[in-house]
Design a protein around this motif. Sequence first.
Motif, PDB file in Angstrom:
ATOM      1  N   SER A 219       0.818  -1.201   0.000  1.00 29.79           N
ATOM      2  CA  SER A 219       0.000   0.000   0.000  1.00 29.79           C
ATOM      3  C   SER A 219       0.861   1.264   0.000  1.00 29.79           C
ATOM      4  O   SER A 219       0.525   2.248  -0.667  1.00 29.79           O
ATOM      5  N   VAL A 220       1.981   1.220   0.733  1.00 26.09           N
ATOM      6  CA  VAL A 220       2.832   2.420   0.838  1.00 26.09           C
ATOM      7  C   VAL A 220       3.779   2.546  -0.353  1.00 26.09           C
ATOM      8  O   VAL A 220       3.998   3.637  -0.875  1.00 26.09           O
ATOM      9  N   LEU A 221       4.330   1.409  -0.805  1.00 27.96           N
ATOM     10  CA  LEU A 221       5.375   1.495  -1.827  1.00 27.96           C
ATOM     11  C   LEU A 221       4.852   1.600  -3.254  1.00 27.96           C
ATOM     12  O   LEU A 221       5.457   2.266  -4.096  1.00 27.96           O
ATOM     13  N   LEU A 222       3.758   0.914  -3.566  1.00 30.39           N
ATOM     14  CA  LEU A 222       3.274   0.933  -4.943  1.00 30.39           C
ATOM     15  C   LEU A 222       2.156   1.957  -5.110  1.00 30.39           C
ATOM     16  O   LEU A 222       1.047   1.744  -4.621  1.00 30.39           O
ATOM     17  N   PHE A 223       2.428   3.048  -5.772  1.00 28.05           N
ATOM     18  CA  PHE A 223       1.426   4.093  -6.055  1.00 28.05           C
ATOM     19  C   PHE A 223       0.522   4.340  -4.844  1.00 28.05           C
ATOM     20  O   PHE A 223      -0.667   4.034  -4.891  1.00 28.05           O
ATOM     21  N   PRO A 224       1.080   4.832  -3.724  1.00 24.82           N
ATOM     22  CA  PRO A 224       0.257   4.982  -2.525  1.00 24.82           C
ATOM     23  C   PRO A 224      -0.892   5.975  -2.717  1.00 24.82           C
ATOM     24  O   PRO A 224      -0.736   6.966  -3.430  1.00 24.82           O
ATOM     25  N   VAL A 225      -2.033   5.673  -2.101  1.00 24.89           N
ATOM     26  CA  VAL A 225      -3.170   6.602  -2.076  1.00 24.89           C
ATOM     27  C   VAL A 225      -3.270   7.103  -0.638  1.00 24.89           C
ATOM     28  O   VAL A 225      -3.533   6.321   0.269  1.00 24.89           O
ATOM     29  N   TRP A 226      -3.007   8.380  -0.409  1.00 26.04           N
ATOM     30  CA  TRP A 226      -3.019   8.919   0.948  1.00 26.04           C
ATOM     31  C   TRP A 226      -4.380   9.533   1.264  1.00 26.04           C
ATOM     32  O   TRP A 226      -4.836  10.430   0.547  1.00 26.04           O
TER      33      TRP A 226
END
Lengths: 460, 460
Positions: A219-226
């Motif tokens: 979730s954090v490393l691949l195209f993260p959605v914040w």
Amino acid sequence: MQAFLITFCISDMDLECANQETVKQGLLARGWPPIKGFSKHVKTKVLEFFSQLIKLGQDDPRRVVHSLKAGLALTLVSLFYYYQPLYKSFGVSAMWAVITVVVVFEFSVGATLGKGVNRGLATLLAGGLAVGAHQLANLSGQIGEPIVLGIFVFLQAAVSTFVRFCPQIKARYDYGLLIFILTFSLISISGFRDDEVLELVHKRLLTVLIGGSTCVIISVLLFPVWAGQDLHNLIASNMEKLGIFLEGFGDEYFKMPEDGESKEDRPFLQGYKSVLDSKTNEDALANFARWEPRHGRFQFRHPWKQYLKIGALTRKCACRIESLNGHLYADIQAKREIRSKIQETCTTMSMESGKALKELSMAIKTMVKPFAADIHIENSKSSVKNLDTLLKSGLWDDETDLLEVVPVATVASLLIDVVTCTAEIAESVNELATMLKFEVVEPTVSPEKPETGQPKIGIS
Amino acid sequence: MQAFLITFCISDMDLECANQETVKQGLLARGWPPIKGFSKHVKTKVLEFFSQLIKLGQDDPRRVVHSLKAGLALTLVSLFYYYQPLYKSFGVSAMWAVITVVVVFEFSVGATLGKGVNRGLATLLAGGLAVGAHQLANLSGQIGEPIVLGIFVFLQAAVSTFVRFCPQIKARYDYGLLIFILTFSLISISGFRDDEVLELVHKRLLTVLIGGSTCVIISVLLFPVWAGQDLHNLIASNMEKLGIFLEGFGDEYFKMPEDGESKEDRPFLQGYKSVLDSKTNEDALANFARWEPRHGRFQFRHPWKQYLKIGALTRKCACRIESLNGHLYADIQAKREIRSKIQETCTTMSMESGKALKELSMAIKTMVKPFAADIHIENSKSSVKNLDTLLKSGLWDDETDLLEVVPVATVASLLIDVVTCTAEIAESVNELATMLKFEVVEPTVSPEKPETGQPKIGIS
């Protein structure tokens, strides 16, 4: 599954319609044509469903990316089953890693982290307590043991379920409490059969950690959605929507309908409607955002509460705009002469508030101190003063029918409310700018200065 | 767990506060007193938390009952482990029944049924497809098998995750899709190790059914909470809240502030605020209610959409009331003479709309055709006409400052909007009454007849 869902949806929607058709055609007359018609109908619905899916992907391509990420996380974790050495050490418990990935992997990093931390901590705590309960139950002999365990399970389930009703806890730890009930029950009950309770707890905790960290890492490393970024953008775009309405309102309201065009085909004037119902979305995003670590210009303890405050003020303003919108399409409109008298000041009030809101929205988006917004607000405030002077100066004829003044007076008064709301929004955006130390950038083009002096009379 | 949560919440809230205290007192000066203060603070917070829990129980005792029901369901299902013959037939799979109870048991029957049906059907479908996938993968040899299975898991997870974004599906089948992904992955992956895939599917399905039906039975038989009934009550009580505001508004607005009392301590005038944000709650309840079987006066295919329509109109009216409320506490108030001229008509408009809304609310609550509401609406409409005549009749002095007329004109105009909204609400409640064939009860006391004729002039 999808095919089933589609059929379910369709059958749901069209049952009444289909029933009517059946009755119309009579029981004997039924034959191929209705079935043909129905299959055509299903085809149309399926096509509609797929075009809706394509639109969902086009509207936010991150959804497609998220789906691929979810597939990847699940495939990675299933390696536990395929890879012999890993399978040997975990056995069937590897299943927990798969379950964890399916349940924890969410759209935004914050939601995933929140669920992961909740699941991890709850498993740890519930595991520990369940081991304690197991030891206590052991002391009560073979007949007493299931009774004592039953009481423990009942009590913890009842208490935890009740605590889940507490709004503050529901907002952040609801999932943790669910997993607490689940783990405590599973481990204390399994413990009745399995003497190696500690090993069970250890395996469950480890697999949950593996599943959870796979989710978090992907979730954090691949195209993260914040979620924080989304909340930030949502607040800014809601403000922009109100700005667009206000910029267009003046011209639209004072435009004479004689040009044959209907006033209702103005989609840009309907954008504000989504703002009215955005509270749930904002609250959810703020809850997720609280779990997120520092990313880009957002810190761990970012002032999310201030965003919610701005959001609430924006909704308050949207409520006024909803009232204004009602007057845009009202049957009773004031006479042209009366409207034209205040046209200029009202249009300026609306236009300047709109510009201020768009400026504030841009300031949030770019995290640059709002420079021109104050000037626009000053302009709109001085228009309010102009309006006051205009009304005081007795520009109205003695013959003016008060009844015809009421709609215009209401629009003017609502616009004054909007100006006040805009000023409040600007104040809280400035507070946010101070909290976050927004950049100060000198504007290249100087905006218009506040209008002062004598009121101008509309083109009448 | 609870203790942990409390500490977590407190530490979260008071971190900044605590930091400041630390800085103030210096690192060396710290000793017993701050710790004592902190423990006192924790005690207060814990007490606050418990009093909040007690309040939650008092506000809605069904919450306490639900918690006990959840404990009971879990304890019942755990019998599978304790009772030797049952354990023999299910083994470790009995765990699925426990998990199902924890996850499926919800507050209302509709939510429980919806989750239960979703979980059952999704397990059945995913189990079937996973067996198919397993057979296909078997054909591809020992090396090909994990690759084919991996591709299947990836594809179904990605597609199902994407379909979950579809709003209509998210509303009703989101949980089903989650369980579909979970079951398909678990069974197809486990199948790689376990040749008795069919038995696995069979056991999982049976335990899910046992867990799910335990939930549904307890939820329906022991003090059921119906989402439909809750939606019905929510819509009625929202309307009542607006009615209470409107009944009180006239007196409050036209009351002179000279009696030294602050206008802001009127909690009954603030009740409408919760109506503004009730959309999410209404939508959720309607989604749950759709799953519920016939109960009391509610059928299976009850017109829940009509309730949502009434809810939307109520929120629209609440938006106007929000604007009205702004004028209640506005700094600029119109002069006494001007206000008193329209006092009676405005008070009547407000009062009669309020009465109509309360009457409509009562009609929904008791499911009796609203009899007096139409009369109150007629009364409020004729007050609007009276206001028109009053404004036309030129009762105003030539010296009247238009600036002072604006606030009163706005309030009058907003009240006219409210009357229109009320009429719209009444129309949709009447539609509902026709759909549900509300009882017709002749009133014992005849309400006042609509006012007609000459407008009355306020006490000036």
